[in-house]
Enzyme design. Structure first.
Site, PDB file in Angstrom:
ATOM      1  N   CYS A 288      25.220  32.184  30.574  1.00 57.93           N
ATOM      2  CA  CYS A 288      24.994  32.237  29.131  1.00 57.93           C
ATOM      3  C   CYS A 288      23.507  32.481  28.867  1.00 57.93           C
ATOM      4  O   CYS A 288      22.670  31.640  29.223  1.00 57.93           O
ATOM      5  CB  CYS A 288      25.439  30.929  28.476  1.00 57.93           C
ATOM      6  SG  CYS A 288      25.051  30.853  26.703  1.00 57.93           S
TER       7      CYS A 288
ATOM      8  N   ASP B 161       1.648  10.332   3.711  1.00 60.41           N
ATOM      9  CA  ASP B 161       2.316  11.236   4.643  1.00 60.41           C
ATOM     10  C   ASP B 161       1.288  12.241   5.167  1.00 60.41           C
ATOM     11  O   ASP B 161       1.117  13.341   4.636  1.00 60.41           O
ATOM     12  CB  ASP B 161       3.461  11.961   3.945  1.00 60.41           C
ATOM     13  CG  ASP B 161       4.451  12.536   4.940  1.00 60.41           C
ATOM     14  OD1 ASP B 161       5.332  13.310   4.526  1.00 60.41           O
ATOM     15  OD2 ASP B 161       4.355  12.212   6.139  1.00 60.41           O
TER      16      ASP B 161
ATOM     17  N   CYS C 213      27.537  34.425  25.165  1.00 60.96           N
ATOM     18  CA  CYS C 213      28.063  34.911  26.454  1.00 60.96           C
ATOM     19  C   CYS C 213      29.569  35.089  26.479  1.00 60.96           C
ATOM     20  O   CYS C 213      30.123  35.508  27.515  1.00 60.96           O
ATOM     21  CB  CYS C 213      27.645  33.962  27.572  1.00 60.96           C
ATOM     22  SG  CYS C 213      28.477  32.355  27.520  1.00 60.96           S
TER      23      CYS C 213
ATOM     24  N   TYR D 188      -6.830   2.247   6.081  1.00 64.84           N
ATOM     25  CA  TYR D 188      -5.913   1.175   5.679  1.00 64.84           C
ATOM     26  C   TYR D 188      -5.937  -0.067   6.567  1.00 64.84           C
ATOM     27  O   TYR D 188      -5.274  -1.063   6.259  1.00 64.84           O
ATOM     28  CB  TYR D 188      -4.476   1.700   5.608  1.00 64.84           C
ATOM     29  CG  TYR D 188      -3.970   2.310   6.899  1.00 64.84           C
ATOM     30  CD1 TYR D 188      -3.910   3.685   7.056  1.00 64.84           C
ATOM     31  CD2 TYR D 188      -3.528   1.513   7.947  1.00 64.84           C
ATOM     32  CE1 TYR D 188      -3.446   4.263   8.218  1.00 64.84           C
ATOM     33  CE2 TYR D 188      -3.063   2.075   9.118  1.00 64.84           C
ATOM     34  CZ  TYR D 188      -3.020   3.447   9.254  1.00 64.84           C
ATOM     35  OH  TYR D 188      -2.554   4.003  10.424  1.00 64.84           O
TER      36      TYR D 188
ATOM     37  N   LYS E   6       2.403   4.525   1.308  1.00 64.39           N
ATOM     38  CA  LYS E   6       2.524   5.079   2.656  1.00 64.39           C
ATOM     39  C   LYS E   6       2.180   6.572   2.582  1.00 64.39           C
ATOM     40  O   LYS E   6       2.936   7.370   2.044  1.00 64.39           O
ATOM     41  CB  LYS E   6       3.933   4.875   3.208  1.00 64.39           C
ATOM     42  CG  LYS E   6       4.108   5.323   4.648  1.00 64.39           C
ATOM     43  CD  LYS E   6       5.511   4.986   5.145  1.00 64.39           C
ATOM     44  CE  LYS E   6       5.657   5.393   6.607  1.00 64.39           C
ATOM     45  NZ  LYS E   6       5.546   6.851   6.794  1.00 64.39           N
TER      46      LYS E   6
ATOM     47  N   CYS F  72      29.301  25.076  25.441  1.00 64.42           N
ATOM     48  CA  CYS F  72      29.576  26.350  26.104  1.00 64.42           C
ATOM     49  C   CYS F  72      29.771  26.088  27.585  1.00 64.42           C
ATOM     50  O   CYS F  72      29.011  25.336  28.205  1.00 64.42           O
ATOM     51  CB  CYS F  72      28.416  27.310  25.875  1.00 64.42           C
ATOM     52  SG  CYS F  72      28.383  28.738  26.975  1.00 64.42           S
TER      53      CYS F  72
ATOM     54  N   GLU G  69       0.841  -1.194   0.000  1.00 70.99           N
ATOM     55  CA  GLU G  69       0.000   0.000   0.000  1.00 70.99           C
ATOM     56  C   GLU G  69       0.877   1.245   0.000  1.00 70.99           C
ATOM     57  O   GLU G  69       1.940   1.248   0.629  1.00 70.99           O
ATOM     58  CB  GLU G  69      -0.887   0.032   1.260  1.00 70.99           C
ATOM     59  CG  GLU G  69      -1.687  -1.230   1.500  1.00 70.99           C
ATOM     60  CD  GLU G  69      -2.232  -1.312   2.927  1.00 70.99           C
ATOM     61  OE1 GLU G  69      -2.311  -0.261   3.594  1.00 70.99           O
ATOM     62  OE2 GLU G  69      -2.551  -2.424   3.372  1.00 70.99           O
TER      63      GLU G  69
ATOM     64  N   LYS H 126      10.929   3.054   2.971  1.00 73.07           N
ATOM     65  CA  LYS H 126      11.020   4.509   2.859  1.00 73.07           C
ATOM     66  C   LYS H 126      11.720   4.901   1.555  1.00 73.07           C
ATOM     67  O   LYS H 126      12.810   4.403   1.243  1.00 73.07           O
ATOM     68  CB  LYS H 126      11.778   5.090   4.064  1.00 73.07           C
ATOM     69  CG  LYS H 126      11.171   4.738   5.417  1.00 73.07           C
ATOM     70  CD  LYS H 126       9.794   5.320   5.584  1.00 73.07           C
ATOM     71  CE  LYS H 126       9.821   6.798   5.872  1.00 73.07           C
ATOM     72  NZ  LYS H 126      10.311   7.147   7.211  1.00 73.07           N
TER      73      LYS H 126
ATOM     74  N   CYS I  62      31.629  31.338  23.033  1.00 66.18           N
ATOM     75  CA  CYS I  62      30.187  31.278  22.819  1.00 66.18           C
ATOM     76  C   CYS I  62      29.695  32.607  22.249  1.00 66.18           C
ATOM     77  O   CYS I  62      30.010  33.669  22.802  1.00 66.18           O
ATOM     78  CB  CYS I  62      29.476  30.975  24.140  1.00 66.18           C
ATOM     79  SG  CYS I  62      27.679  31.139  24.073  1.00 66.18           S
TER      80      CYS I  62
END
Length: 701
Positions: free
Chosen positions: A431, A116, A410, A224, A114, A425, A112, A313, A407
């Site tokens: 931060c 989405d 910060c 289904y 699939k 970090c 069948e 898939k 970072c």
């Protein structure tokens, strides 16, 4: 791998987070292929280290948490996820497992498309639609009956004079691609954010408070599978079930096809791969099922997926574009995650400007650099990913990208701990980015569930006021504002949430009396959350809902947890050394102890009441397999009852099985295996006696 147990805990936490964003928020963070990779890695590690499998592991459940937007609906039978295949070799391996379990090849398969979209469950009683629900976590969904009644493809009454007395069917609500394009066109004209893809549009359209919105969207359904049929004909094949559902007026996809063998299955997959772009709806693969219902029952299911079905898939869609920049995002734990800024490109049904690069190591391995032409993939049509550069050998390329040493939020050093793939970090709560992400986690549904404190509000309350804003506000109406507001945001730690007062919102944009009341009401409710929620909300590494529940079942106050040794915590069944060490290190930090004390001062409950009743651990140390149906309880209730009494509920008979419980229409292979291993076999009456009084007199010593 130096610490597989720690990796298992990390994978469990990461997959739970992705489940929540995908199933509840309809806002996935990674693509399907990467999610599948994480899930497979976890399943492989847990298979090698079975003692590390916790009850709340993603491999032991079907989906994610249920949204609280709609009333909950208990499904008559749980909905499973599907295992995936991405190649003919993996389809071969799937069939080999079937042959090993059945002792022969299945007679036929059903293939069948699939779809989405959004998985839904329709329940008809005496032929009339009574309940429509989302899939939810597989056991409990959301009541969307009013919305689905607006879909003309959902019959309100089944055809025929003798419909079944009870019918539960599963289906997929989707949006037509033409309808999707028209919806996004109107949203752009209204200066609203367009939907990323047709699946998100379908999910958002179904989960509307106003059914009129749902009715205005181009939604359809394909049915289904039947979950429950009572009072109907005896059906022996899945293909017969589909024909029966169609005869009742339910919409069954005409492109499904029976295939006598795996070669015919592969031919169907190839055909659909060639044709699926021309379909008026979005598909991302093919679902293959064993046709014989008796074989399906014999094959059974794992904790997550039926063994008799697999989803093939399709390869993801890819496009080329230019990589304009590489930046990093700092998360709650300090993880510095690189992402790509792209020249906008249309791929997988959406315009893409940014894409994930996962981590520093992936950037190095792919060798993508600023200015490169790169391949962008939207695997599963969800989160875009940069796959790699497109090189001719004549490019004047920029230098290889390196993780910044500081970072961007910060200026604290960014360091990569030895043995870890992720740089972090080191700024802790100094931060702003880490603080913002932690506070969002703290207040989220998975944490303290503070209504009215979403990401935008958290961001606003943690920002400092600029000098220009300060002067402008003083000139207009807030003449008494203090200069402290420039340096001090409203929230600097989770505890500050519980000291907020109405006056703090007066000069902040977007806050009205109603939103202030809602937030303060949400904060008051959060003061009385169970202890496990607080433990999760604190953001201790490796501590998810399952581990937190186990810890708070043993230690019922934060003081007791703080005083427990690492050995004490590790001794809790299901916790283990990694979580115990993480909790102990967090509790040993004086700043964290101070945070707990301040939370208590803010009125947050730091202890759970003693339980009013206690379920005796009559099944402690026992491992039980159940086959066939019991009259006294359904499959999920059986599992929960076994777990509540200290036992293990497993799916296959082995030398470690304490007993096989046999109900109506049991699986022949499980009975045969139990007899071969001389495993005790119990009927339903004996099982109930075992639950009540334990193994004495029922199982051999």
């Amino acid at each position: 791998m130096s610490d597989p147990i720690g990796r298992i805990a990390e994978l469990q936490a990461e997959i739970r987070r992705h489940d929540y964003h995908y199933y509840v928020l309809d806002d996935p963070l990674i693509d399907d292929a990467d999610y599948d990779r994480l899930w497979r890695e976890l399943a492989d590690l847990e298979e090698k280290h079975p003692d590390s499998v916790t009850l709340d592991s993603p491999t032991q459940r079907v989906g994610a948490a249920v949204s609280e937007l709609f009333s909950p609906v208990q499904h008559l039978r749980p909905l499973f996820s599907l295992d995936n295949a991405v190649s003919g070799t993996e389809l071969d391996a799937w069939e080999q497992r079937l042959v090993r379990l059945l002792g022969r090849s299945p007679e036929e398969y059903v293939c069948e498309p699939k779809i989405d979209g959004l998985a839904v469950v329709l329940t008809y009683r005496e032929g009339s639609l009574t309940v429509a629900a989302t899939r939810g976590n597989g056991a409990v969904g959301e009541d969307i009956t009013a919305n689905l009644r607006t879909l003309y493809s959902v019959p309100l009454r089944l055809l025929g004079n003798h419909p079944p007395s009870l019918l539960e069917v599963r289906g997929e609500v989707y949006m037509t691609l033409d309808g999707f394009e028209e919806l996004n066109r109107t949203r752009r004209e209204a200066e609203q954010r367009p939907f990323a893809n047709a699946r998100n549009a379908a999910a958002g359209s179904v989960r509307q408070k106003d059914p009129r919105v749902t009715a205005s969207r181009a939604l359809e359904i394909w049915v289904y599978q039947a979950g429950v049929i009572r009072g109907g004909p005896t059906l022996r094949r899945h293909s017969d079930v589909l024909a029966y559902l169609r005869s009742l007026g339910l919409r069954v996809n005409p492109k499904h096809k029976t295939a006598p063998g795996l070669e015919e299955v592969k031919a169907y997959v190839k055909q659909m791969l060639d044709e699926h772009h021309a379909l008026p709806y979005q598909t991302d693969g093919v679902v293959i099922k064993v046709d014989s219902l008796a074989d399906q029952d014999e094959l059974g299911a794992t904790a997550r997926a039926p063994r008799w079905a697999v989803a093939y898939k399709f390869p993801p869609q890819e496009r080329e574009t230019t990589l304009l920049d590489i930046r990093i995002n700092i998360g709650r734990t300090g993880a510095a995650t690189p992402f790509a800024v792209l020249e906008e490109v249309f791929v997988g049904g959406a315009n893409v400007k940014m894409a994930t690069l996962h981590n520093e190591e992936q950037v190095r391995l792919k060798d993508v650099r600023v200015g490169d032409r790169v391949v962008v993939r939207r695997a599963g049509d969800v989160i875009p990913e940069v796959m790699g550069p497109v090189l001719t050998g004549e490019e004047d390329r920029s230098p290889p990208w390196e993780m910044p040493s500081r970072c961007p939020s910060c200026e604290s050093p960014i360091e990569r701990p030895e043995g870890e793939a992720v740089a972090r970090c080191t700024g802790d709560l100094t931060c702003p980015s880490r603080l913002r992400e932690w506070l969002f986690h703290f207040s989220s549904r998975g944490g303290m569930d503070i209504d009215g404190l979403g990401y935008k509000k958290v961001k606003q309350l943690t920002e400092k006021m600029s000098k220009d804003q300060f002067e402008d506000l003083k000139k207009k109406e807030f003449k008494e504002l203090s200069m402290e507001l420039i340096a001090n945001p409203a929230i600097r730690s989770p505890a500050d949430i519980f000291f907020l007062e109405p006056s703090i919102f007066e000069w902040r944009k977007g806050w009205r009396d109603k939103s202030i009341r809602n937030l303060l009401g949400g904060i008051e409710a959060a003061r009385h959350r169970p202890l496990w929620r607080l433990l999760v909300a604190l953001g201790i590494r490796h501590v998810g809902p399952g581990g937190a529940r186990l810890i708070t079942a043993r230690y019922r106050s934060m003081d007791q947890i703080a005083d427990a040794t690492r050995e004490d915590l590790a001794a809790i069944d299901g916790v283990g050394e990694t979580i115990a060490r993480s909790v102990r290190e967090w509790m040993d930090d004086p700043d964290n102890r101070e945070l707990i004390a301040k939370l208590g001062q803010g009125g947050v409950s730091l202890a759970d009441p003693e339980p009013e009743s206690h379920v005796p651990p009559t099944l402690a140390g026992l491992s039980l397999v159940v086959t066939g149906g019991l009259q006294s309880m359904n499959r999920e209730a059986i599992r929960q009852t076994i777990l509540a009494r200290g036992g293990r509920s497993v799916s296959s008979v082995s030398g470690q099985t304490s007993a096989l419980v046999v109900g109506a229409s049991p699986g022949a292979s499980k009975l045969s295996k139990a007899e071969q291993l001389r495993t005790p076999i119990l009927n339903e009456e004996q099982f109930l006696a075992l639950l009540e009084s334990g193994p004495a007199g029922i199982l051999p010593n």
